[in-house]
Enzyme design. Structure first.
Site, PDB file in Angstrom:
ATOM      1  N   ASP A   8       0.855  -1.188   0.000  1.00 41.79           N
ATOM      2  CA  ASP A   8       0.000   0.000   0.000  1.00 41.79           C
ATOM      3  C   ASP A   8       0.890   1.236   0.000  1.00 41.79           C
ATOM      4  OD1 ASP A   8      -2.416   1.529   0.148  1.00 41.79           O
ATOM      5  OD2 ASP A   8      -2.056   1.851   2.275  1.00 41.79           O
ATOM      6  N   SER A   9       0.277   2.373  -0.304  1.00 39.71           N
ATOM      7  CA  SER A   9       1.018   3.634  -0.276  1.00 39.71           C
ATOM      8  C   SER A   9       1.449   3.992   1.141  1.00 39.71           C
ATOM      9  CB  SER A   9       0.165   4.762  -0.850  1.00 39.71           C
ATOM     10  OG  SER A   9      -0.997   4.953  -0.064  1.00 39.71           O
ATOM     11  N   CYS A  71      -4.328  -1.284  -2.044  1.00 38.52           N
ATOM     12  CA  CYS A  71      -4.485   0.148  -2.292  1.00 38.52           C
ATOM     13  C   CYS A  71      -5.470   0.302  -3.439  1.00 38.52           C
ATOM     14  CB  CYS A  71      -3.126   0.764  -2.648  1.00 38.52           C
ATOM     15  SG  CYS A  71      -3.179   2.497  -3.168  1.00 38.52           S
ATOM     16  N   GLU A 149      -2.199   8.835   8.156  1.00 45.18           N
ATOM     17  CA  GLU A 149      -0.773   8.487   8.160  1.00 45.18           C
ATOM     18  C   GLU A 149      -0.055   9.135   9.344  1.00 45.18           C
ATOM     19  OE1 GLU A 149       1.250   6.631   6.040  1.00 45.18           O
ATOM     20  OE2 GLU A 149      -0.542   5.871   5.040  1.00 45.18           O
ATOM     21  N   CYS A 181     -11.288   3.458   0.061  1.00 46.76           N
ATOM     22  CA  CYS A 181      -9.829   3.547   0.220  1.00 46.76           C
ATOM     23  C   CYS A 181      -9.499   2.697   1.439  1.00 46.76           C
ATOM     24  CB  CYS A 181      -9.395   4.997   0.431  1.00 46.76           C
ATOM     25  SG  CYS A 181      -7.667   5.210   0.942  1.00 46.76           S
ATOM     26  N   THR A 182      -8.431   1.913   1.363  1.00 48.08           N
ATOM     27  CA  THR A 182      -8.132   1.015   2.485  1.00 48.08           C
ATOM     28  C   THR A 182      -7.754   1.764   3.752  1.00 48.08           C
ATOM     29  OG1 THR A 182      -5.869   0.735   1.605  1.00 48.08           O
ATOM     30  CG2 THR A 182      -7.497  -0.963   1.066  1.00 48.08           C
ATOM     31  N   HIS A 183      -7.445   3.055   3.650  1.00 51.52           N
ATOM     32  CA  HIS A 183      -7.222   3.861   4.857  1.00 51.52           C
ATOM     33  C   HIS A 183      -8.523   4.121   5.618  1.00 51.52           C
ATOM     34  CE1 HIS A 183      -3.341   4.879   2.968  1.00 51.52           C
ATOM     35  NE2 HIS A 183      -2.955   5.379   4.120  1.00 51.52           N
TER      36      HIS A 183
END
Length: 268
Positions: A8-9, A71, A149, A181-183
């Site tokens: 992922d990012s 992602c 993040e 979004c996986t976040h």
């Protein structure tokens, strides 16, 4: 037992890893966070495709038996090319769960909170076209990923920004919200604080890991849920912070696994 790469990012893919450890704890995992370049959602399609390919090639070189592109943005921009390049191993992507959301919605109005790149991608547009009977209220979650993040998923600034992004979805009368979004699963608490239980939340982590399980079974990989494999956290920015955030954000008991972390400044 298999070695699974998860890319992922940043920390968003930890939501996918968390589900993988719940369903398939016996395997070994490499979690690769390209945090120095997060978020991906505001970068060009060309950059995302090239970088995603590079990182998946790195994971393949580590001996991964399968790779989860955890992602949504990278999946939308690069999954076809990655599968073509790394055709010898399963590549599992993630995409917004608009199909299950459409099935769950009672009034046919579904909000989709995702990155700008995901919402503008051809893959997402093609997916929407398969569901003409549902009204989708698309909303880019600009600014949310950097806050997550930074470890502020439940912070006041995040709550204020999230309220702005959710307003058009609320005003449209959506009864279902896709976390595209996986976040964003890490914002569940904040979303519930703002909206209560008035809206269904849909993310696809469980379905993604079920797909991984099917691929591994097809390869004949041994499944023994009584065992717990290792987890290696790799970051392009700060391995120790990634390690700490994994323990903070994930529900899995990481102490049951052998944990390692490392900084890799270049994946070439």
């Amino acid at each position: 037992m298999a070695l699974i790469g998860v890319f992922d990012s940043g920390v968003g893919g930890l939501s996918i890893l968390d589900e993988a450890l719940r369903q398939l704890p016996e395997h070994d995992y490499i979690y690769l966070a390209d945090s120095i370049n997060a978020p991906y959602g505001e970068k060009s399609s060309e950059w995302i495709a090239l970088r995603s390919m590079e990182l998946c090639q790195y994971l393949a070189a580590q001996g991964c038996d399968a790779i989860m592109v955890a992602c949504n943005t990278a999946t939308a921009e690069a999954i076809a090319a990655i599968r073509n390049e790394l055709s010898h191993i399963p590549i599992i992507g993630v995409e917004p769960g608009i199909k299950p959301a459409a099935m769950q919605s009672s009034n046919g109005i579904v909000g989709v909170l995702a990155t700008e790149a995901t919402l503008k991608s051809g893959k997402f547009s093609a997916l929407l076209a398969t569901l003409p009977d549902c009204q989708f209220v698309k909303q880019a979650g600009a600014g949310l990923v950097p806050l997550i993040e930074a470890g502020q998923a439940d912070g006041e600034q995040t709550l204020e920004l999230l309220a702005e992004h959710l307003e058009p979805i609320q005003e449209a009368g959506a009864d279902t919200l896709v976390l595209g979004c996986t976040h964003y699963p890490f914002l569940r608490k904040a979303i519930r604080k703002l909206l209560g239980d008035s809206i269904n939340l849909v993310d696809t982590s469980e379905a993604v890991v079920r797909q991984l399980k099917r691929k591994l079974e097809a390869q004949g990989k041994r499944l023994d849920n009584d065992e717990h494999g290792s987890v290696t956290f790799i970051s392009s920015k700060d391995a120790q912070t990634l390690h700490q955030m994994a323990f903070e954000l994930m529900q899995s008991d990481l102490d049951e696994h052998s944990i390692k972390s490392q900084l890799v400044s270049s994946f070439t």
